[in-house]
Design a protein around this motif. Sequence first.
Motif, PDB file in Angstrom:
ATOM      1  N   LEU A   1       0.989  -1.279   0.020  1.00  0.00           N
ATOM      2  CA  LEU A   1       0.169  -0.148  -0.436  1.00  0.00           C
ATOM      3  C   LEU A   1       1.094   1.349   0.462  1.00  0.00           C
ATOM      4  O   LEU A   1       1.818   1.486   0.617  1.00  0.00           O
ATOM      5  CB  LEU A   1      -0.830   0.140   1.021  1.00  0.00           C
ATOM      6  N   ASP A   2      -0.067   2.041  -0.823  1.00  0.00           N
ATOM      7  CA  ASP A   2       1.271   3.516  -0.768  1.00  0.00           C
ATOM      8  C   ASP A   2       0.773   4.080   0.706  1.00  0.00           C
ATOM      9  O   ASP A   2      -0.418   5.208   0.050  1.00  0.00           O
ATOM     10  CB  ASP A   2       0.555   4.472  -2.022  1.00  0.00           C
ATOM     11  N   TRP A   3       1.424   3.946   1.636  1.00  0.00           N
ATOM     12  CA  TRP A   3       0.942   4.963   3.144  1.00  0.00           C
ATOM     13  C   TRP A   3       1.091   6.395   2.931  1.00  0.00           C
ATOM     14  O   TRP A   3       0.376   6.849   2.865  1.00  0.00           O
ATOM     15  CB  TRP A   3       1.682   3.910   4.132  1.00  0.00           C
ATOM     16  N   ILE A   4       2.438   6.708   2.452  1.00  0.00           N
ATOM     17  CA  ILE A   4       2.345   7.321   2.366  1.00  0.00           C
ATOM     18  C   ILE A   4       0.809   8.617   1.258  1.00  0.00           C
ATOM     19  O   ILE A   4       0.603   9.776   1.006  1.00  0.00           O
ATOM     20  CB  ILE A   4       3.438   8.367   1.155  1.00  0.00           C
ATOM     21  N   GLY A   5       0.354   8.289   0.603  1.00  0.00           N
ATOM     22  CA  GLY A   5      -0.035   8.545  -0.776  1.00  0.00           C
ATOM     23  C   GLY A   5      -1.349   8.658   0.325  1.00  0.00           C
ATOM     24  O   GLY A   5      -1.788  10.048  -0.221  1.00  0.00           O
ATOM     25  N   PHE A   6      -1.309   7.551   0.749  1.00  0.00           N
ATOM     26  CA  PHE A   6      -2.796   7.969   1.381  1.00  0.00           C
ATOM     27  C   PHE A   6      -3.041   9.581   2.558  1.00  0.00           C
ATOM     28  O   PHE A   6      -3.456   9.587   2.651  1.00  0.00           O
ATOM     29  CB  PHE A   6      -3.240   6.396   2.113  1.00  0.00           C
ATOM     30  N   SER A   7      -2.109   9.122   3.409  1.00  0.00           N
ATOM     31  CA  SER A   7      -2.126   9.980   4.347  1.00  0.00           C
ATOM     32  C   SER A   7      -1.648  11.282   3.622  1.00  0.00           C
ATOM     33  O   SER A   7      -2.870  12.627   3.767  1.00  0.00           O
ATOM     34  CB  SER A   7      -0.518  10.195   4.885  1.00  0.00           C
ATOM     35  N   TYR A   8      -1.485  11.466   2.649  1.00  0.00           N
ATOM     36  CA  TYR A   8      -1.331  12.532   1.914  1.00  0.00           C
ATOM     37  C   TYR A   8      -2.392  13.145   1.521  1.00  0.00           C
ATOM     38  O   TYR A   8      -3.375  14.624   1.334  1.00  0.00           O
ATOM     39  CB  TYR A   8      -0.235  13.011   0.799  1.00  0.00           C
ATOM     40  N   ALA A   9      -3.552  12.096   1.272  1.00  0.00           N
ATOM     41  CA  ALA A   9      -5.055  11.943   1.014  1.00  0.00           C
ATOM     42  C   ALA A   9      -5.476  12.516   2.576  1.00  0.00           C
ATOM     43  O   ALA A   9      -6.661  13.494   1.619  1.00  0.00           O
ATOM     44  CB  ALA A   9      -5.323  11.392   0.762  1.00  0.00           C
ATOM     45  N   VAL A  10      -5.276  12.041   2.941  1.00  0.00           N
ATOM     46  CA  VAL A  10      -6.202  12.439   4.067  1.00  0.00           C
ATOM     47  C   VAL A  10      -5.822  13.899   4.458  1.00  0.00           C
ATOM     48  O   VAL A  10      -6.821  14.308   4.830  1.00  0.00           O
ATOM     49  CB  VAL A  10      -5.449  11.327   5.358  1.00  0.00           C
ATOM     50  N   LEU A  11      -5.027  14.353   4.779  1.00  0.00           N
ATOM     51  CA  LEU A  11      -3.627  15.341   4.753  1.00  0.00           C
ATOM     52  C   LEU A  11      -4.835  16.358   4.077  1.00  0.00           C
ATOM     53  O   LEU A  11      -5.704  17.680   4.385  1.00  0.00           O
ATOM     54  CB  LEU A  11      -2.834  15.893   4.618  1.00  0.00           C
ATOM     55  N   VAL A  12      -4.960  16.551   2.571  1.00  0.00           N
ATOM     56  CA  VAL A  12      -5.727  17.680   1.554  1.00  0.00           C
ATOM     57  C   VAL A  12      -7.486  17.369   1.917  1.00  0.00           C
ATOM     58  O   VAL A  12      -7.801  18.920   2.414  1.00  0.00           O
ATOM     59  CB  VAL A  12      -5.445  16.647   0.457  1.00  0.00           C
ATOM     60  N   ALA A  13      -7.714  16.745   2.363  1.00  0.00           N
ATOM     61  CA  ALA A  13      -9.400  16.346   2.572  1.00  0.00           C
ATOM     62  C   ALA A  13      -9.449  16.952   4.115  1.00  0.00           C
ATOM     63  O   ALA A  13     -10.283  17.922   4.150  1.00  0.00           O
ATOM     64  CB  ALA A  13      -9.871  15.110   2.636  1.00  0.00           C
ATOM     65  N   ALA A  14      -8.793  16.749   5.062  1.00  0.00           N
ATOM     66  CA  ALA A  14      -8.260  17.041   6.331  1.00  0.00           C
ATOM     67  C   ALA A  14      -8.492  18.599   6.404  1.00  0.00           C
ATOM     68  O   ALA A  14      -8.577  19.402   6.927  1.00  0.00           O
ATOM     69  CB  ALA A  14      -7.544  16.771   7.394  1.00  0.00           C
ATOM     70  N   GLY A  15      -7.129  19.061   5.375  1.00  0.00           N
ATOM     71  CA  GLY A  15      -7.106  20.780   5.174  1.00  0.00           C
ATOM     72  C   GLY A  15      -8.509  20.963   4.777  1.00  0.00           C
ATOM     73  O   GLY A  15      -9.382  21.958   4.776  1.00  0.00           O
ATOM     74  N   GLY A  16      -9.009  20.799   3.782  1.00  0.00           N
ATOM     75  CA  GLY A  16     -10.597  21.218   3.429  1.00  0.00           C
ATOM     76  C   GLY A  16     -11.857  21.675   4.561  1.00  0.00           C
ATOM     77  O   GLY A  16     -12.385  22.909   4.519  1.00  0.00           O
TER      78      GLY A  16
END
Length: 107
Positions: A3-18
Amino acid sequence: MALDWIGFSYAVLVAAGGIIGWFKAGSVTSLAAGLLFGLLSAVGACLASQNPENVWLSLGTSATLALLMGARFLTSWKFMPAGLMALTSGLMVARILAGMRQRPRRS
């Protein structure tokens, strides 16, 4: 298939920022953009997890965010949130490009 854990973490960060932008400033635009780019980043991470050569959605999403938020940072000079998102998106672009460079080419 890792799994691309860094990619998923980045996605969570972006959504959380919104979501945080919506809570703090009442910005529906931040909410919509954060959720859209977060979803695209999560789908890109899922695609990269299935096939490590399929990084184009992740690359496009993070590069777009790096450019948009970088321009926003340069006009406001405020690190939060534009500078942070430009920095993390730029790091994601660098990570993806470095991974593409390390992969052996198929002929």
